[in-house]
Design an enzyme around this catalytic site. Structure first.
Site, PDB file in Angstrom:
ATOM      1  N   HIS A 187       4.642  -4.270  16.484  1.00 41.11           N
ATOM      2  CA  HIS A 187       3.534  -5.144  16.086  1.00 41.11           C
ATOM      3  C   HIS A 187       3.307  -6.154  17.199  1.00 41.11           C
ATOM      4  O   HIS A 187       4.262  -6.635  17.799  1.00 41.11           O
ATOM      5  CB  HIS A 187       3.857  -5.912  14.795  1.00 41.11           C
ATOM      6  CG  HIS A 187       2.936  -7.084  14.591  1.00 41.11           C
ATOM      7  ND1 HIS A 187       1.694  -6.954  14.006  1.00 41.11           N
ATOM      8  CD2 HIS A 187       3.044  -8.391  14.952  1.00 41.11           C
ATOM      9  CE1 HIS A 187       1.091  -8.145  14.003  1.00 41.11           C
ATOM     10  NE2 HIS A 187       1.893  -9.034  14.574  1.00 41.11           N
ATOM     11  N   LYS A 229       9.585  -2.457  15.244  1.00 41.29           N
ATOM     12  CA  LYS A 229       9.635  -1.980  13.863  1.00 41.29           C
ATOM     13  C   LYS A 229      10.903  -1.157  13.587  1.00 41.29           C
ATOM     14  O   LYS A 229      11.563  -0.689  14.522  1.00 41.29           O
ATOM     15  CB  LYS A 229       8.361  -1.164  13.580  1.00 41.29           C
ATOM     16  CG  LYS A 229       7.081  -2.018  13.697  1.00 41.29           C
ATOM     17  CD  LYS A 229       5.840  -1.233  13.291  1.00 41.29           C
ATOM     18  CE  LYS A 229       4.607  -2.139  13.323  1.00 41.29           C
ATOM     19  NZ  LYS A 229       3.415  -1.479  12.750  1.00 41.29           N
TER      20      LYS A 229
HETATM   21  P1  IDP Z   1      -2.247  -3.120  14.508  1.00 46.07           P
HETATM   22  O1  IDP Z   1      -0.762  -3.026  14.214  1.00 46.07           O
HETATM   23  O2  IDP Z   1      -2.663  -2.227  15.653  1.00 46.07           O
HETATM   24  O3  IDP Z   1      -2.715  -4.556  14.691  1.00 46.07           O
HETATM   25  P2  IDP Z   1      -3.399  -3.177  11.806  1.00 46.07           P
HETATM   26  O4  IDP Z   1      -4.738  -2.645  11.430  1.00 46.07           O
HETATM   27  O5  IDP Z   1      -3.217  -4.670  11.825  1.00 46.07           O
HETATM   28  O6  IDP Z   1      -3.024  -2.526  13.224  1.00 46.07           O
HETATM   29  O7  IDP Z   1      -2.338  -2.516  10.831  1.00 46.07           O
HETATM   30  C1  IDP Z   1      -1.034  -3.028  10.699  1.00 46.07           C
HETATM   31  C2  IDP Z   1      -0.067  -1.877  10.579  1.00 46.07           C
HETATM   32  O8  IDP Z   1      -0.340  -1.138   9.373  1.00 46.07           O
HETATM   33  C3  IDP Z   1      -0.178  -0.821  11.680  1.00 46.07           C
HETATM   34  O9  IDP Z   1       0.519  -1.200  12.863  1.00 46.07           O
HETATM   35  C4  IDP Z   1       0.425   0.406  11.004  1.00 46.07           C
HETATM   36  O10 IDP Z   1       1.847   0.347  11.001  1.00 46.07           O
HETATM   37  C5  IDP Z   1      -0.092   0.249   9.578  1.00 46.07           C
HETATM   38  N1  IDP Z   1      -1.352   0.981   9.389  1.00 46.07           N
HETATM   39  C6  IDP Z   1      -2.606   0.603   9.755  1.00 46.07           C
HETATM   40  N2  IDP Z   1      -3.523   1.521   9.402  1.00 46.07           N
HETATM   41  C7  IDP Z   1      -2.826   2.519   8.794  1.00 46.07           C
HETATM   42  C8  IDP Z   1      -3.210   3.767   8.170  1.00 46.07           C
HETATM   43  O11 IDP Z   1      -4.382   4.157   8.134  1.00 46.07           O
HETATM   44  N3  IDP Z   1      -2.201   4.530   7.639  1.00 46.07           N
HETATM   45  C9  IDP Z   1      -0.883   4.122   7.656  1.00 46.07           C
HETATM   46  N4  IDP Z   1      -0.491   2.960   8.211  1.00 46.07           N
HETATM   47  C10 IDP Z   1      -1.440   2.175   8.777  1.00 46.07           C
HETATM   48 MG    MG Z   2      -2.799  -6.078  13.301  1.00 43.80          MG
END
Ligand code: IDP
Ligand code: MG
Length: 154
Positions: A115, A9
């Site tokens: 990611h 990122k």
């Molecule tokens: P992951 O990256 O662990 O798979 P996801 O739930 O798919 O998690 O979320 C994608 C991205 O969105 C996260 O990596 C993070 O950068 C952002 N994100 C997820 N939840 C939050 C939150 O509650 N606040 C701010 N950013 C978040």
């Molecule tokens: Mg994810």
């Protein structure tokens, strides 16, 4: 061999952690099948984070993912999706276990370094989303026979 899609990122690019994070994946024994830098636009991010578009933090996430170009990678290995998700740790870097990439390098839920695809099915979709077929390379490093037992290589 299974593959997964990684994004280093903008926070990782800005903090100079690109080399260290790639180093961890390589030292683990994962194969880099594709790697490039790209500036992500609204369209690809809305598709990639479709499960989050209605969340209040989505505009902030969008801006954060566009702050600088990112490094996208396709990594290969046996069970690589599960292996990499374990390596990166929990989404919120402050809660990610020490020893994981997010746990070792991050302090934020949003600015969480990397990611990684969350299932083999999504990995296939995500690799196609970020790479043209000619940008993914199928080769066998000479180290493969020292990385796996013969019966582990499907
Ligand atoms: P992951 O990256 O662990 O798979 P996801 O739930 O798919 O998690 O979320 C994608 C991205 O969105 C996260 O990596 C993070 O950068 C952002 N994100 C997820 N939840 C939050 C939150 O509650 N606040 C701010 N950013 C978040
Ligand atoms: Mg994810």
């Amino acid at each position: 061999m299974q593959q997964t899609l990684i994004i280093l990122k903008p926070s990782t690019v800005q903090r100079g952690l690109v080399g260290e994070v790639i180093d961890r994946f390589q030292k683990k024994g994962l194969i880099i099948a594709g790697i490039k830098m790209m500036q992500l636009g609204d369209e690809i991010l809305r598709e990639h984070y479709a499960h989050l578009v209605d969340k209040p933090f989505f505009p902030s996430l969008l801006k954060s993912m566009q702050a600088t170009p990112v490094i996208v990678m396709c990594l290969r290995g046996v069970d690589v999706v599960e292996v990499v998700r374990a390596m990166i740790g929990a989404t919120n870097s402050r809660k990610a276990a020490p020893g994981t990439i997010r746990g070792d390098y991050g302090m934020s839920g949003q600015e969480n370094i990397v990611h990684a695809s969350d299932s083999p099915e999504n990995a296939e979709i995500e690799v196609r989303r970020f790479f043209a077929p000619g940008e993914i390379f199928d080769y066998s490093p000479v180290t493969l026979s020292a990385t796996y037992a013969a019966d582990e290589l499907k």
